[in-house]
Design a protein around this motif. Sequence first.
Motif, PDB file in Angstrom:
ATOM      1  N   LEU A   4      43.862  45.407  38.604  1.00 40.69           N
ATOM      2  CA  LEU A   4      45.313  45.467  38.411  1.00 40.69           C
ATOM      3  C   LEU A   4      45.660  46.609  37.476  1.00 40.69           C
ATOM      4  O   LEU A   4      44.822  47.041  36.682  1.00 40.69           O
ATOM      5  N   ARG A  48      50.983  38.889  36.344  1.00 43.45           N
ATOM      6  CA  ARG A  48      50.263  37.917  37.155  1.00 43.45           C
ATOM      7  C   ARG A  48      50.171  36.626  36.424  1.00 43.45           C
ATOM      8  O   ARG A  48      49.936  36.483  35.305  1.00 43.45           O
ATOM      9  N   GLU A  57      51.300  45.318  35.825  1.00 39.69           N
ATOM     10  CA  GLU A  57      51.424  44.299  36.847  1.00 39.69           C
ATOM     11  C   GLU A  57      51.406  42.902  36.199  1.00 39.69           C
ATOM     12  O   GLU A  57      50.554  42.596  35.380  1.00 39.69           O
ATOM     13  N   ARG A  79      42.292  45.238  34.040  1.00 39.73           N
ATOM     14  CA  ARG A  79      43.559  45.958  33.952  1.00 39.73           C
ATOM     15  C   ARG A  79      43.286  47.364  33.447  1.00 39.73           C
ATOM     16  O   ARG A  79      42.583  47.548  32.453  1.00 39.73           O
TER      17      ARG A  79
END
Length: 80
Positions: free
Chosen positions: A74, A80, A78, A36
């Motif tokens: 990502l 998930r 975001e 990330r």
Amino acid sequence: MLEEALEHLVKGIVANADDVQVRVKRLRKGKVLEVRVHPDDLGKVIGRNGRTAKALRTVIGALAGGRYVRVDLLDLNEVR
């Protein structure tokens, strides 16, 4: 070891190195490394036509020594 190597490589690419997070999810087949980054840095990590992302996956795959490893990129926001 793979997580630290991937984090080190990504931090060298991005402008917001403090926002880089690498999480490991274990699967039956192997590992998923979830990277990330700050939304502004996502394009840098992916690269033109995905070249940087492909290079990162190649290096991590070589370090994995034949074990299954998937790298997902990502942005921080975001879900998930």
